[in-house]
Scaffold this active site. Structure first.
Site, mmCIF file in Angstrom:
data_model
loop_
_atom_site.group_PDB
_atom_site.id
_atom_site.type_symbol
_atom_site.label_atom_id
_atom_site.label_comp_id
_atom_site.label_asym_id
_atom_site.label_seq_id
_atom_site.Cartn_x
_atom_site.Cartn_y
_atom_site.Cartn_z
ATOM 1 N N CYS A 1 61.118 49.950 11.324
ATOM 2 C CA CYS A 1 61.680 48.731 11.917
ATOM 3 C C CYS A 1 60.845 47.508 11.565
ATOM 4 O O CYS A 1 59.807 47.590 10.931
ATOM 5 C CB CYS A 1 61.742 48.881 13.426
ATOM 6 N N ALA B 1 57.223 47.561 12.450
ATOM 7 C CA ALA B 1 56.432 48.380 11.528
ATOM 8 C C ALA B 1 56.081 47.598 10.270
ATOM 9 O O ALA B 1 55.000 47.751 9.709
ATOM 10 C CB ALA B 1 57.197 49.653 11.160
ATOM 11 N N ARG C 1 47.991 54.142 8.810
ATOM 12 C CA ARG C 1 48.361 53.710 7.457
ATOM 13 C C ARG C 1 47.216 53.745 6.450
ATOM 14 O O ARG C 1 47.360 53.309 5.328
ATOM 15 C CB ARG C 1 49.040 52.343 7.482
ATOM 16 N N HIS D 1 57.950 42.057 7.256
ATOM 17 C CA HIS D 1 57.078 41.510 6.212
ATOM 18 C C HIS D 1 57.266 39.993 6.154
ATOM 19 O O HIS D 1 56.310 39.235 6.106
ATOM 20 C CB HIS D 1 57.454 42.056 4.821
HETATM 21 S S1 SF4 Z 1 57.053 47.849 0.560
HETATM 22 FE FE1 SF4 Z 1 55.138 47.544 -0.357
HETATM 23 S S2 SF4 Z 1 53.731 47.583 1.348
HETATM 24 FE FE2 SF4 Z 1 55.551 48.547 1.982
HETATM 25 S S3 SF4 Z 1 55.269 50.694 1.623
HETATM 26 FE FE3 SF4 Z 1 56.237 49.810 -0.117
HETATM 27 S S4 SF4 Z 1 54.687 49.374 -1.563
HETATM 28 FE FE4 SF4 Z 1 53.813 49.594 0.453
#
Ligand code: SF4
Ligand code: SF4
Lengths: 454, 530
Positions: free
Chosen positions: B51, B54, B85, B182
């Site tokens: 989500c 996360a 992680r 993100h």
């Molecule tokens: S999106 Fe990027 S930060 Fe996320 S798990 Fe994948 S490689 Fe890793």
């Protein structure tokens, strides 16, 4: 490691640091995985299900399948009814379980989704079941979630026909498949016809066959769950875990129950075995007596390694109480006994144990966290730490021998296959504890003090 | 019928209609078609997605070692994102917040009457005990619903205690996956930290490494190589990262983007606001690492740097040559499938190909179309309701701090040579006949496994054991199964060693017990052969 943790203990009312519990749904998911051909379903955003599956997989090194209602913002505003309807239909279509066991998350709880109404409105295929339970994560802990899910199954499925099926229902509590196998072995030795509910053995310790099956062989079956209502009696193991579902079954189907300690250690296992012998009026077989004798033998043989050693124990309430009993039987002092799950009954039961064994200056706490436990240890050191993987930080920081037991254990293999319950389980714990203490002694010994024979 | 259709055919009409957009069998023709990505998972599907929280707390903010990250919500989310992680971090003063988990552990009355009071008190307690310079507050699902104003509390905290405090409204239900988180994390880092401290860099070869989370020590390995060449790494976002270093990151001359998905927003915003160029790099894989190092040298356009780059490459290659050859001989001809977050499924294919392993299936958990098809499709991506809910920051040029390393002319010239502000996406590197699946689910995993029979399936913990139970080696590419580092030259050898030992573990031979073959044995005996 943990160098920012100060020795001085300050009053905290709001900040939780390094928790010793987690949220209800993961417990509900684990309970549902102990039912044959059942798909656990998480009603909320997919993040929760992802976390819960991850943790179960990390502890058991097994797949933990569960579907989710995959809420996005819209569902959070308008309610999750349509997501659930679509979800359940897809789960039956694609994964074809016999039962879907739905639990809520803090999201669907907060918006107030009425699952009973949703489920009543659904088209459920012939011969299939959909059950649910409420598991708000801001109440209790994963232990509450575990027994709430059991209650969900009982509410929906258990029936009494008025005719006894001659079986005893065993509620094993939140334990590993290895523990369940040990309970079953004892039940077979005692010739007690039984239903184990839930039963994750065969599922969360499934063998490698080269063929993955989403629904492995194990688990409590549908007829067994329906038949809970016709059982003679329930042995509800774990005073703080198993009472609620036992109570519900009693109210619903008039099946009486005995609430018992989780059989960890000598005395609690004795009580369990004697209770079983009362059910069948059978003699206790020599095999069990022999195991018991071996256990006592080893504890006495090695007593000088245990005597008056101080132990800190943390984890889930019934597991911690059981381990506390065991170490007391071994002559150790359970200096700090802590669970993250709220409930003052835990403290009372722990204090009773301290009193029973005449140990003083021991502290028991419910709703605590590992930061506080660490601070206690900084103020008065212990010789052994007993608990889940999260204890390893404290063990490293304070250089304390550490034995893993409970949930979750994320950094070891095969632990969940071996019991801590029963005489055999106690023997295993005794071995682990002695090994940890003796390893430390060896490690710290100077060459001239280093012994081959100990 | 092709493999794709065999799998899709088992779905009901409605699910079929949705999933067919997410699955592609690559041919000259389909390679140029759009793939559906970053859209909702269908309820009931066993997805591997996480989500928004996360993505925000778990991925981007979690690795910051000098920040006290406080999860505002019930206990679960904070608990699950504690130490899981593998973002390795070292501190000189021992003040490492990563070892801790902080939560307001909301209880029922807080949900009913609001949790702001508890949040304020928790912050006070945290400051009393830990005296942090920076606190970040991350909210979880119920907090958004009950409407706690975490941003007001953060502002209040800054005034009251004179520290930096940031709030992230990263409730789990926002967006369709980790991706939204993100973005939210990126926005706030941009607003509040980047550009705060103007200490000039040690030399002009100054870079930031973006989208590197130091899983298994990856970031350290990359830094080691860059430092050997003579680069000055100002900050890493966010593996072994610190809020202090990030304050200074705008002073760099070049941003290196490793994970495109999780951090391309920051790269773009820093370009607009501070003039810092970015290139897409990949330090996973031997050829990729070499290419990235050369691209960097090309960017700085300095002869000495270019020479030093080649020296280091030669030396590093010489160091691994023997092992590389050995593992190549063990791995050549094997096939792989990959299903990971938002960039690894691409990066690791290139590493695998260094060892002669070809990829038959690859997909992303929460990528967007540009991660598959390349950045030129960005203008054509249609926003849906779920992505509109994630704030889009409009940044402007900071006249005082804007600095560009290249002249416009140089920039235009270089653009055709190195991936300046460009990412070509994963599909372009994949062979015809291979399969691309967005948001692969458990059903499709099982089906593709049977049809494609890869030797190794790289994915995460949730599907790992189901894959392995089917008799196929599975390695976790989120956590590396607690191994690593896998980046750079040495890392590629670690990686090859790990999969070699996985493939050649003798116990694979014992999966089927001998008595399961007994009847065939008997038959052949009866047939008189042998
Ligand atoms: S999106 Fe990027 S930060 Fe996320 S798990 Fe994948 S490689 Fe890793
Ligand atoms: S605390 Fe709530 S939002 Fe967090 S993982 Fe648990 S159920 Fe999900």
């Amino acid at each position: 490691m943990l160098t920012m943790t100060p020795k001085e203990i300050s009053e905290r009312s709001s900040l939780r640091i390094n928790p010793c519990k987690t949220c209800q749904p993961v417990g509900a998911m684990y309970a549902a995985l102990g039912v044959h051909n059942c798909m656990p379903h998480s009603h909320g955003s997919q993040g929760c299900a992802s976390y819960h599956r991850t943790f179960l997989s990390r502890h058991f090194k097994e797949p933990a399948m569960a579907s989710t209602s995959s809420f996005t913002e819209g569902a959070s505003v308008f309610g999750g009814g349509s997501n659930l309807r679509t979800g359940v239909k897809n789960v039956f279509d694609i994964y074809n379980p016999d039962i879907i066991a739905i639990h809520t998350t803090c999201l669907s709880e907060t918006i107030g989704d009425d699952l009973t109404a949703f489920i009543q409105d659904m088209d459920i295929p012939e011969g299939k079941y959909v059950v649910h339970t409420n598991t708000p994560s801001y109440v209790g802990s994963h232990i509450n979630g575990f027994y709430n899910m059991m209650s969900g199954f009982i509410n929906y499925m258990a029936e009494s026909t008025g005719k006894s099926n001659g079986k005893t229902a065993i509620f094993p509590g939140f334990v590993n498949p290895g523990d369940i196998r040990e309970l079953k072995r004892i039940l077979k030795l005692m010739k007690v016809p039984f239903t184990m509910f839930p039963d994750q053995s065969g599922i969360m310790d499934a063998p490698m066959t080269g063929n993955y099956s989403m629904y492995p062989k194990g688990g409590t079956t549908i007829p067994e769950i329906v038949g809970l209502g016709d059982c003679e009696k329930v042995l509800a193991l774990g005073e703080l875990t198993s009472e609620e579902p036992a109570n519900i079954l009693e109210r619903k189907c008039k099946v009486p129950y005995s609430l018992m300690q989780l059989p960890i250690g000598i005395e609690a296992t004795d009580k369990f075995v004697m209770e079983l012998s009362q059910i069948t009026n059978e003699e206790i077989p020599y095999e069990l007596e022999e195991e018991r004798g071996q256990l006592v033998d080893i504890i006495l043989d090695a007593h000088f390694y245990f005597h008056d050693k101080k132990v800190a124990i943390f984890g889930d309430p019934d597991t911690v109480l059981g381990l506390t009993r065991l170490v007391l039987e071994m002559g150790m002092i359970p200096k700090y006994v802590l669970t993250g799950t709220p409930g003052e009954a835990f403290v009372k039961l722990a204090n009773n144990l301290f009193e029973q064994y005449g140990v003083s200056d021991c502290i028991a706490k419910a709703s605590g966290d590992l930061f506080e436990l660490h601070q206690w240890i900084k103020n008065e050191k212990v010789d052994l730490l007993l608990g889940t993987s999260y204890g390893k930080q404290i063990a490293k920081a304070e250089d304390i021998p550490f034995v893993r037991a409970g949930f979750p254990i994320l950094d070891r293999y095969a632990h969940s296959y071996s019991p801590i319950l029963g005489y055999k389980g106690a023997l295993r714990m005794v071995e682990l504890i002695a090994g940890a203490l003796m390893d430390k002694q060896d490690r710290d010994a100077s060459d001239e003090e280093f012994e081959i024979v100990m | 019928m092709n493999v794709r259709n065999i799998v899709l055919d088992k779905y009901s009409a409605k699910v079929y209609k949705n999933r067919k957009e997410h699955i592609m069998e690559l041919t000259e023709e389909t390679k140029n078609q759009p793939i559906a990505a970053n859209s909702r998972t269908i309820p009931g599907i066993i997805t591997n997605r996480g989500c928004c929280y996360a993505g925000c707390k778990g991925v981007v903010l979690g690795p910051l070692k000098d920040v006290l990250v406080l999860t505002h919500g019930p206990i679960g989310c904070g608990f699950y994102s504690w130490g899981t992680r593998r973002n390795k971090a070292k501190t000189e003063d021992g003040r490492n917040f990563i070892e801790y988990c902080f939560s307001t552990d909301l209880q029922e009355p807080d949900i009913v009457f609001g949790g702001e009071k508890k949040l304020r008190q928790a912050i006070k307690e945290a400051i009393d005990i830990f005296k942090p310079k920076c606190i970040m507050i991350c909210s979880t699902c119920p907090v958004g619903l009950i409407g706690d104003d975490i941003h007001a509390v953060a502002a209040e905290t800054e005034k009251l205690y004179g520290i930096t405090c940031m709030a992230f409204s990263c409730e789990g239900y926002k967006g369709v996956s980790q991706s939204g988180g993100h973005h939210i994390a990126n926005n706030t880092l941009m607003k509040k930290i980047i550009g705060v401290n103007d200490t000039p860099p040690k030399n002009k070869y100054s870079v930031n490494i973006l989208g590197e989370y130091n899983i298994g020590g990856d970031g350290w390995e990359v830094e080691r190589i860059l430092k050997r060449i003579g680069y000055n790494v100002i900050s890493v976002f966010t593996g072994d990262g610190s809020f202090e270093a990030i304050q200074n990151s705008h002073m760099a001359n070049l941003n290196l983007v490793q994970c495109h998905r999780s951090i391309n927003y920051i790269a773009e915003m820093m370009k607009t606001k501070y003039g810092v160029d970015w290139i897409k790099v990949n330090f996973v894989g031997i050829k990729s690492t070499i290419q990235s190092l050369r691209d960097m040298a090309t960017y700085f356009g300095d002869k000495e740097l270019a020479e030093r780059t080649e020296e280091v490459i030669d030396d590093e290659l010489a160091n691994i040559a023997e092992e590389k050859e050995y593992y190549y001989s063990k791995l050549k001809g094997k096939t792989a499938a990959l299903f990971v977050g938002g960039s690894r499924s691409h990066h690791y294919q290139l590493l695998l190909s260094d060892f002669g392993v070809s990829t038959v299936l690859a997909g992303y958990e929460f990528a967007h179309r540009d991660d598959y098809e390349g950045r030129e499709v960005i203008p054509t991506i249609k926003e849906d309701a779920d992505s509109k809910n994630i704030e889009h920051l409009n940044v402007e040029k900071d006249e005082k701090k804007y600095h560009a390393y290249l002249t416009d002319e140089q920039y235009q010239q270089l653009k055709s040579k190195i991936p300046l502000e460009d990412y070509t996406g994963m599909i372009r590197h994949m062979e015809n006949g291979s399969i691309v699946v967005d948001d692969l689910n458990q059903f499709e995993t099982d089906e593709f496994l049977k049809l494609l029979k890869p030797d190794i399936f790289f994915s995460g913990i949730k599907d790992k054991y189901s894959l392995q139970k089917s008799g196929v080696l599975s390695r976790q590419l989120h956590s590396y199964d607690y191994s690593g580092p896998y980046s750079g030259f040495r890392g590629s050898i670690n990686f090859a060693r790990d999969i070699t030992m996985g493939l050649y573990t003798p116990a694979w031979r014992f999966v089927t017990p001998p008595w399961k073959n007994r009847s065939t044995l008997k038959a052949s005996l009866a047939g008189g052969e042998e």
